[in-house]
Design an enzyme around this catalytic site. Structure first.
Site, PDB file in Angstrom:
ATOM      1  N   HIS A 181      -8.276  11.337 -57.913  1.00 39.15           N
ATOM      2  CA  HIS A 181      -8.967  11.719 -56.679  1.00 39.15           C
ATOM      3  C   HIS A 181     -10.295  12.403 -57.004  1.00 39.15           C
ATOM      4  O   HIS A 181     -11.243  12.316 -56.220  1.00 39.15           O
ATOM      5  CB  HIS A 181      -8.109  12.675 -55.846  1.00 39.15           C
ATOM      6  CG  HIS A 181      -6.907  12.042 -55.243  1.00 39.15           C
ATOM      7  ND1 HIS A 181      -5.704  11.960 -55.902  1.00 39.15           N
ATOM      8  CD2 HIS A 181      -6.719  11.454 -54.036  1.00 39.15           C
ATOM      9  CE1 HIS A 181      -4.816  11.360 -55.119  1.00 39.15           C
ATOM     10  NE2 HIS A 181      -5.406  11.036 -53.993  1.00 39.15           N
ATOM     11  N   ASP A 252      -5.647   1.186 -55.233  1.00 33.26           N
ATOM     12  CA  ASP A 252      -5.638   2.552 -54.731  1.00 33.26           C
ATOM     13  C   ASP A 252      -6.961   2.758 -53.994  1.00 33.26           C
ATOM     14  O   ASP A 252      -7.823   1.866 -53.967  1.00 33.26           O
ATOM     15  CB  ASP A 252      -5.459   3.543 -55.891  1.00 33.26           C
ATOM     16  CG  ASP A 252      -4.797   4.849 -55.455  1.00 33.26           C
ATOM     17  OD1 ASP A 252      -4.822   5.158 -54.243  1.00 33.26           O
ATOM     18  OD2 ASP A 252      -4.262   5.565 -56.321  1.00 33.26           O
TER      19      ASP A 252
END
Length: 348
Positions: A181, A252
């Site tokens: 992230h 993702d």
């Protein structure tokens, strides 16, 4: 209009005109919901129905709803344990752990289905090597066989409520300390090391009929300089050819910092699709989403359309009120609620 290859997010608990325009774009194929999109069961059910009514075939609606710290909807939903807790029970009684995990999968899928959600990106198949803060208690166990057994039980529970399973994060995120992230993640192990640990749950779950897989943003430089989700080696050579996976491959989130070194959002999407993804996710960056929808040139294949169609959840399911009054559901929820914070559980 067939489903497109892009899954995106929306702004709030209701669809704005901008949301609707994005969802009607031919490149869009799905929506992923977050906590900000949830206020109540009634609101979520209405939102899902509105999204599904926009297009034919309906857009897919997904959520990250694993249990533990990754459970997007909480108020009026059954609290689900972190998968680590079920792994701890497996250490003492594998049979009891498999039963509870199947019950958790059933409760998870039944409640989401009652609100019109098609799928959750679960189970996590990553091996818990004890060094990944972003994975940690989201993983079932350190032992690959335990992961495979418990993930299969979760998949059976999901299936009993009409929902397919999506394993993540292929080929394994548990050994990398970095959180994709926020930063680039690198795993320097050899293929043999990964095959002997991380690939075992994926291989077994594919054999059990796993419908979907989400690729990791981790780079494995011994095999490829690209993250797995951008890698022909991982997605085509290993996942499709070696492991024989014919289900749906999701990237993702392409807005994560772990992908920022790979060009514009459109270049990242093209790289993921060319590598073998059927659908790419772009979340929490509406400017990037608009740029992608304006510039991406991609004709989705018939194979990808068919794979995405298999991800659709069961329709005509009980309402949440009816579900919460169902004897089988109440038993499953009660058993899940008895799992202690430390994973202690009365064993058979």
């Amino acid at each position: 209009m067939s489903l497109g290859p892009v899954m995106l997010d929306i702004t709030s608990t209701q669809l704005s005109p901008e949301d609707k325009a994005r969802l009607l774009h031919p490149l869009t194929g799905g929506v992923i919901l977050f906590t900000r999109n949830y206020d109540s069961v009634e609101q979520l059910t209405s939102l899902a129905a509105e999204i599904h009514a926009l297009r034919t075939p309906p857009l897919l609606i997904a959520v990250d709803h694993e249990g533990g710290r990754v459970q997007r909807f909480r108020k009026d939903f059954t609290p689900l344990p972190a998968m680590r807790e079920l792994g701890r029970i497996w250490d003492k009684s594998p049979r009891r752990a498999r039963h509870l995990t199947q019950q958790a999968g059933y409760v998870l899928a039944a409640e989401l289905s009652a609100c019109g959600i098609d799928l959750s990106f679960t189970p996590v198949l990553d091996v818990d090597f004890g060094q990944s803060s972003v994975i940690s208690d989201r993983a079932f166990h350190r032992i690959p066989q335990a992961i495979a057994e418990l993930a299969h039980s979760l998949m059976l529970g999901l299936k009993s409520a009409g929902m397919v399973a999506v394993g993540k994060h292929f080929p394994g995120h548990g050994h990398s300390q970095a959180d994709t992230h926020f930063e680039i993640a690198v795993d320097g192990r050899t293929f043999a090391d990964i095959e002997l640990d991380d690939l075992i749950p994926f291989r077994q779950m594919i054999g059990f009929g796993l419908a979907g897989i989400m690729a990791a943003h981790v780079i494995y430089p011994e095999m490829d300089r690209h993250p797995a989700g951008f890698s022909h080696f991982w997605l085509k050579n290993i996942l499709r050819n070696n492991l024989g996976f014919d289900g749906c491959i999701f990237s993702d989130d392409l807005s994560m910092q772990g992908t920022k070194g790979y060009g514009s959002i459109t270049e990242r999407a093209e790289a993921a699709l060319q590598a073998g993804c059927d659908m790419v996710l772009v979340c929490n960056d509406f400017q990037a989403t608009d740029q992608l929808l304006e510039t991406l040139q991609w004709e989705i294949s018939a194979a990808s359309v068919a794979r995405l169609a298999r991800m659709r959840g069961r329709r005509h399911v009980p309402s949440m009120i009816a579900l919460h009054n169902d004897a089988n559901f109440m038993l499953a929820a009660r058993e899940i609620n008895e799992i202690g914070i430390d994973g202690q559980q009365l064993l058979f």
